[in-house]
Design a protein around this motif. Structure first.
Motif, PDB file in Angstrom:
ATOM      1  N   THR A 116       1.237  -1.032  -0.047  1.00 33.52           N
ATOM      2  CA  THR A 116       0.150  -0.478   0.252  1.00 33.52           C
ATOM      3  C   THR A 116       0.919   1.059   0.658  1.00 33.52           C
ATOM      4  OG1 THR A 116      -1.069  -1.436   1.093  1.00 33.52           O
ATOM      5  CG2 THR A 116      -1.934   1.253   1.421  1.00 33.52           C
ATOM      6  N   VAL A 117       0.248   2.146  -0.512  1.00 39.08           N
ATOM      7  CA  VAL A 117       1.115   3.090  -1.061  1.00 39.08           C
ATOM      8  C   VAL A 117       0.687   4.597   0.066  1.00 39.08           C
ATOM      9  CG1 VAL A 117       1.753   5.390  -1.763  1.00 39.08           C
ATOM     10  CG2 VAL A 117       2.006   2.671  -3.171  1.00 39.08           C
ATOM     11  N   VAL A 118       0.758   4.897   0.783  1.00 37.32           N
ATOM     12  CA  VAL A 118       0.160   6.661   2.088  1.00 37.32           C
ATOM     13  C   VAL A 118       0.386   7.558   1.575  1.00 37.32           C
ATOM     14  CG1 VAL A 118      -0.039   6.832   4.164  1.00 37.32           C
ATOM     15  CG2 VAL A 118      -0.069   4.263   3.517  1.00 37.32           C
ATOM     16  N   ASP A 119      -0.663   8.319   1.291  1.00 39.51           N
ATOM     17  CA  ASP A 119      -0.080   9.793   0.924  1.00 39.51           C
ATOM     18  C   ASP A 119      -1.211  10.800   1.966  1.00 39.51           C
ATOM     19  OD1 ASP A 119      -0.076  12.922  -0.051  1.00 39.51           O
ATOM     20  OD2 ASP A 119      -0.973  12.129  -1.827  1.00 39.51           O
ATOM     21  N   SER A 120       0.123  10.920   3.173  1.00 43.69           N
ATOM     22  CA  SER A 120       0.059  11.617   3.895  1.00 43.69           C
ATOM     23  C   SER A 120      -0.279  12.857   3.849  1.00 43.69           C
ATOM     24  CB  SER A 120       0.861  11.518   5.097  1.00 43.69           C
ATOM     25  OG  SER A 120       2.278  12.756   4.369  1.00 43.69           O
ATOM     26  N   SER A 121      -0.582  13.182   2.587  1.00 44.89           N
ATOM     27  CA  SER A 121      -0.754  14.561   2.436  1.00 44.89           C
ATOM     28  C   SER A 121      -2.442  14.541   1.642  1.00 44.89           C
ATOM     29  CB  SER A 121      -0.712  15.688   1.334  1.00 44.89           C
ATOM     30  OG  SER A 121      -0.635  14.556   0.131  1.00 44.89           O
ATOM     31  N   ASN A 146       3.015  23.565   8.694  1.00 52.15           N
ATOM     32  CA  ASN A 146       1.750  24.559   9.562  1.00 52.15           C
ATOM     33  C   ASN A 146       1.878  22.972  10.306  1.00 52.15           C
ATOM     34  OD1 ASN A 146      -0.566  24.089  11.216  1.00 52.15           O
ATOM     35  ND2 ASN A 146      -1.139  25.800   9.447  1.00 52.15           N
ATOM     36  N   PRO A 147       1.973  22.876  11.608  1.00 51.61           N
ATOM     37  CA  PRO A 147       1.629  22.190  12.447  1.00 51.61           C
ATOM     38  C   PRO A 147       0.234  21.128  12.734  1.00 51.61           C
ATOM     39  CG  PRO A 147       2.871  23.269  14.049  1.00 51.61           C
ATOM     40  CD  PRO A 147       2.186  23.932  11.873  1.00 51.61           C
ATOM     41  N   GLN A 148      -0.825  21.810  12.432  1.00 50.83           N
ATOM     42  CA  GLN A 148      -2.216  20.722  12.079  1.00 50.83           C
ATOM     43  C   GLN A 148      -2.146  20.769  10.706  1.00 50.83           C
ATOM     44  OE1 GLN A 148      -4.441  22.084  14.693  1.00 50.83           O
ATOM     45  NE2 GLN A 148      -2.961  22.831  15.597  1.00 50.83           N
ATOM     46  N   ASN A 149      -0.913  20.779   9.556  1.00 50.96           N
ATOM     47  CA  ASN A 149      -0.850  19.774   8.673  1.00 50.96           C
ATOM     48  C   ASN A 149      -0.402  18.768   8.935  1.00 50.96           C
ATOM     49  OD1 ASN A 149      -2.644  21.802   6.956  1.00 50.96           O
ATOM     50  ND2 ASN A 149      -0.552  22.101   6.314  1.00 50.96           N
ATOM     51  N   ALA A 150       0.682  18.768  10.268  1.00 50.65           N
ATOM     52  CA  ALA A 150       1.277  17.289  10.400  1.00 50.65           C
ATOM     53  C   ALA A 150       0.582  16.732  11.286  1.00 50.65           C
ATOM     54  CB  ALA A 150       2.366  18.149  11.188  1.00 50.65           C
ATOM     55  N   LYS A 151      -0.695  17.177  11.800  1.00 47.74           N
ATOM     56  CA  LYS A 151      -1.649  16.166  12.332  1.00 47.74           C
ATOM     57  C   LYS A 151      -2.525  16.005  11.760  1.00 47.74           C
ATOM     58  CE  LYS A 151      -4.285  18.208  16.021  1.00 47.74           C
ATOM     59  NZ  LYS A 151      -5.395  18.536  16.951  1.00 47.74           N
ATOM     60  N   TYR A 179       1.095  12.304  20.632  1.00 48.09           N
ATOM     61  CA  TYR A 179       2.354  13.790  19.732  1.00 48.09           C
ATOM     62  C   TYR A 179       1.348  14.270  18.789  1.00 48.09           C
ATOM     63  CZ  TYR A 179       5.312  14.313  16.156  1.00 48.09           C
ATOM     64  OH  TYR A 179       5.890  14.969  15.651  1.00 48.09           O
ATOM     65  N   ALA A 180      -0.390  14.308  18.644  1.00 48.26           N
ATOM     66  CA  ALA A 180      -0.748  15.525  18.322  1.00 48.26           C
ATOM     67  C   ALA A 180      -1.284  16.697  19.824  1.00 48.26           C
ATOM     68  CB  ALA A 180      -2.594  14.804  17.684  1.00 48.26           C
ATOM     69  N   ALA A 181      -1.217  15.922  20.543  1.00 48.95           N
ATOM     70  CA  ALA A 181      -0.884  17.586  21.592  1.00 48.95           C
ATOM     71  C   ALA A 181       1.018  17.941  21.396  1.00 48.95           C
ATOM     72  CB  ALA A 181      -0.820  16.328  23.028  1.00 48.95           C
ATOM     73  N   LYS A 182       1.079  16.994  21.508  1.00 49.22           N
ATOM     74  CA  LYS A 182       2.984  17.413  21.452  1.00 49.22           C
ATOM     75  C   LYS A 182       2.661  18.888  19.770  1.00 49.22           C
ATOM     76  CE  LYS A 182       6.091  14.020  23.656  1.00 49.22           C
ATOM     77  NZ  LYS A 182       6.502  13.060  23.128  1.00 49.22           N
ATOM     78  N   LEU A 183       2.056  18.662  19.190  1.00 49.40           N
ATOM     79  CA  LEU A 183       2.277  19.582  17.550  1.00 49.40           C
ATOM     80  C   LEU A 183       0.978  20.825  18.127  1.00 49.40           C
ATOM     81  CD1 LEU A 183       1.471  16.446  15.223  1.00 49.40           C
ATOM     82  CD2 LEU A 183       3.349  17.598  15.208  1.00 49.40           C
ATOM     83  N   TYR A 213       3.174  27.620   3.959  1.00 50.67           N
ATOM     84  CA  TYR A 213       2.324  27.308   5.055  1.00 50.67           C
ATOM     85  C   TYR A 213       2.106  27.969   6.513  1.00 50.67           C
ATOM     86  CZ  TYR A 213       0.557  23.454   1.558  1.00 50.67           C
ATOM     87  OH  TYR A 213       0.862  22.857   0.371  1.00 50.67           O
ATOM     88  N   TYR A 214       3.992  28.012   6.899  1.00 52.09           N
ATOM     89  CA  TYR A 214       4.291  28.783   7.918  1.00 52.09           C
ATOM     90  C   TYR A 214       3.458  30.233   7.890  1.00 52.09           C
ATOM     91  CZ  TYR A 214       7.679  29.499  11.568  1.00 52.09           C
ATOM     92  OH  TYR A 214       8.729  29.410  12.350  1.00 52.09           O
ATOM     93  N   VAL A 215       4.245  30.616   6.471  1.00 53.18           N
ATOM     94  CA  VAL A 215       3.924  32.546   6.714  1.00 53.18           C
ATOM     95  C   VAL A 215       2.478  32.779   6.901  1.00 53.18           C
ATOM     96  CG1 VAL A 215       3.848  34.413   4.647  1.00 53.18           C
ATOM     97  CG2 VAL A 215       5.940  32.735   5.355  1.00 53.18           C
ATOM     98  N   ASP A 216       1.564  31.655   5.802  1.00 54.07           N
ATOM     99  CA  ASP A 216       0.088  31.470   6.040  1.00 54.07           C
ATOM    100  C   ASP A 216       0.074  31.560   8.008  1.00 54.07           C
ATOM    101  OD1 ASP A 216      -0.004  32.447   3.622  1.00 54.07           O
ATOM    102  OD2 ASP A 216      -0.755  30.208   3.234  1.00 54.07           O
ATOM    103  N   ARG A 217      -0.238  30.308   8.356  1.00 52.64           N
ATOM    104  CA  ARG A 217       0.119  29.918   9.320  1.00 52.64           C
ATOM    105  C   ARG A 217       0.242  31.659  10.625  1.00 52.64           C
ATOM    106  NH1 ARG A 217      -4.000  27.738  12.422  1.00 52.64           N
ATOM    107  NH2 ARG A 217      -4.026  26.930  14.010  1.00 52.64           N
ATOM    108  N   TYR A 218       1.321  32.042  10.313  1.00 57.28           N
ATOM    109  CA  TYR A 218       1.863  33.208  11.546  1.00 57.28           C
ATOM    110  C   TYR A 218       1.690  34.109  11.080  1.00 57.28           C
ATOM    111  CZ  TYR A 218       3.075  28.687  13.393  1.00 57.28           C
ATOM    112  OH  TYR A 218       2.773  26.691  14.004  1.00 57.28           O
ATOM    113  N   ARG A 219       1.277  34.662   9.747  1.00 62.28           N
ATOM    114  CA  ARG A 219       0.873  36.140   9.486  1.00 62.28           C
ATOM    115  C   ARG A 219       2.114  36.619   9.627  1.00 62.28           C
ATOM    116  NH1 ARG A 219      -2.245  33.940  13.476  1.00 62.28           N
ATOM    117  NH2 ARG A 219      -1.376  35.140  15.354  1.00 62.28           N
ATOM    118  N   LEU A 220       2.850  36.095   8.715  1.00 58.87           N
ATOM    119  CA  LEU A 220       4.505  36.330   8.129  1.00 58.87           C
ATOM    120  C   LEU A 220       4.423  37.113   6.662  1.00 58.87           C
ATOM    121  CD1 LEU A 220       6.947  33.714   9.527  1.00 58.87           C
ATOM    122  CD2 LEU A 220       6.101  35.992  10.658  1.00 58.87           C
ATOM    123  N   GLN A 221       5.146  38.059   6.819  1.00 60.21           N
ATOM    124  CA  GLN A 221       5.080  38.910   5.214  1.00 60.21           C
ATOM    125  C   GLN A 221       5.758  37.963   4.089  1.00 60.21           C
ATOM    126  OE1 GLN A 221       5.288  43.255   4.803  1.00 60.21           O
ATOM    127  NE2 GLN A 221       6.030  42.811   2.578  1.00 60.21           N
TER     128      GLN A 221
END
Length: 317
Positions: A116-121, A146-151, A179-183, A213-221
């Motif tokens: 089985t190929v698992v697409d984690s995305s 984005n840690p929420q994506n990692a979850k 692990y979700a709690a750590k994320l 994704y990091y920029v979007d999550r933490y509102r950077l430019q």
């Protein structure tokens, strides 16, 4: 990007060399756990991030072969005969997805893989790529920033492990819950760190466009990148270089951040021309990779904590 043609016959070349191959060198248990036994589920994971997720969720019950090693550019990876053999003997192949592993489908065919190929995305909201960037037509593959994506990614992995090895499903479920709690804590800590930086100072210039994704999550430019693409194979033209320097100067950007898996020379040159700091060496960001196994940055959590500490320190300075 470089291309290769792999044949099924190449797998036979690994029978003698597999014991000391780079792929098998990545076959280890989760940090602090016992070595997986002969009955452990054989899993191939493509990238350092995905491999770390599988180790954490699988624990002692999985034997992970990591294909791409730390600080290796995944965009330009060429599979080895040892990779073919590892895939051919695995029960699961776990990938990042979103077109990051463009070499994988052909390698799976060459390996005769029947598992089985698992697409984690799966289930992640994908950022669109540049319409002119044909190599990244599937969108931005750097979803883990984005840690929420990692979850979502680790949940996909847990489900696949449980389906392949139902006898250990309760352990996989406990591991993913813990692990979700750590994320969530990582996410909260990142938000708190950037909250201390004035919004006008949250400007980012990196080696390539890996932190969307990091920029979007933490509102950077996002001011720009040395390589003007989601893919590292693109090249910066003289006009683009001039434009990036001008944007750095016009926006008051404080630093150019290099990445651990990419040469720093161009970033250093741009930073010098713009008269700003270049952040590199031990402070280089982990954009496409993790650090060496056994170091704090050798885990997803450690690498992301490193990135946030380095970025916020530079922007606040």
């Amino acid at each position: 990007m470089k291309r290769i043609l792999v044949s099924a016959a190449a797998a036979g070349l690994t029978l003698l060399a597999a014991g000391c191959s780079g792929s098998d060198a990545g076959s280890t248990a989760a940090p602090g756990s016992a070595t997986p036994g002969p009955g452990a589920l054989a899993v191939v994971a493509t990238t350092p991030e995905v491999a770390d997720f599988v180790r954490v969720i699988g624990g002692d019950d999985v034997r992970v072969t990591q294909i791409i090693k730390p600080n290796v550019d995944p965009h330009d990876y060429e599979p080895t005969p040892a990779d073919i053999q590892a895939i051919g003997t695995a029960k699961l192949v776990v990938k990042n997805g979103v077109g990051l592993e463009r070499w994988l489908d052909q390698t799976i065919d060459s390996a005769g893989f029947t598992g089985t190929v698992v697409d984690s995305s799966q289930g992640v909201a994908i950022r669109k790529g540049d319409p002119g960037d044909q190599e990244m037509a599937d969108g931005d593959p750097h979803i883990w920033h984005n840690p929420q994506n990692a979850k979502i990614m680790v949940t996909n992995i847990e489900k696949a492990l449980a389906a392949a090895d139902s006898s250990h499903a309760p352990a996989y479920q406990k591991n993913v819950t813990d692990y979700a709690a750590k994320l969530d804590k990582l996410d909260a800590d990142n938000e708190a760190a950037f909250a201390r930086i004035p919004a006008a100072q949250r400007k980012l210039v990196t080696n390539h466009d890996a932190f969307g994704y990091y920029v979007d999550r933490y509102r950077l430019q996002f001011v720009g990148s040395v390589i003007p693409s989601l893919d590292t194979a693109a090249e910066l033209s003289a006009q683009q270089l001039t434009d990036l320097v001008a944007k750095i100067e016009a926006t008051g950007t404080k630093a150019v951040f290099t990445e651990s898996s990419l040469p720093p020379k161009s970033a250093e040159a741009i930073a010098k021309q713009a008269g700003v700091k270049v952040i590199g060496g031990e402070d280089a960001l982990y954009g496409d990779s993790l650090g060496v196994r056994g170091t704090p940055q050798g885990t997803y959590l450690g690498a992301e904590e490193h990135n946030t500490q380095v970025i916020t320190s530079a922007l606040a300075g």
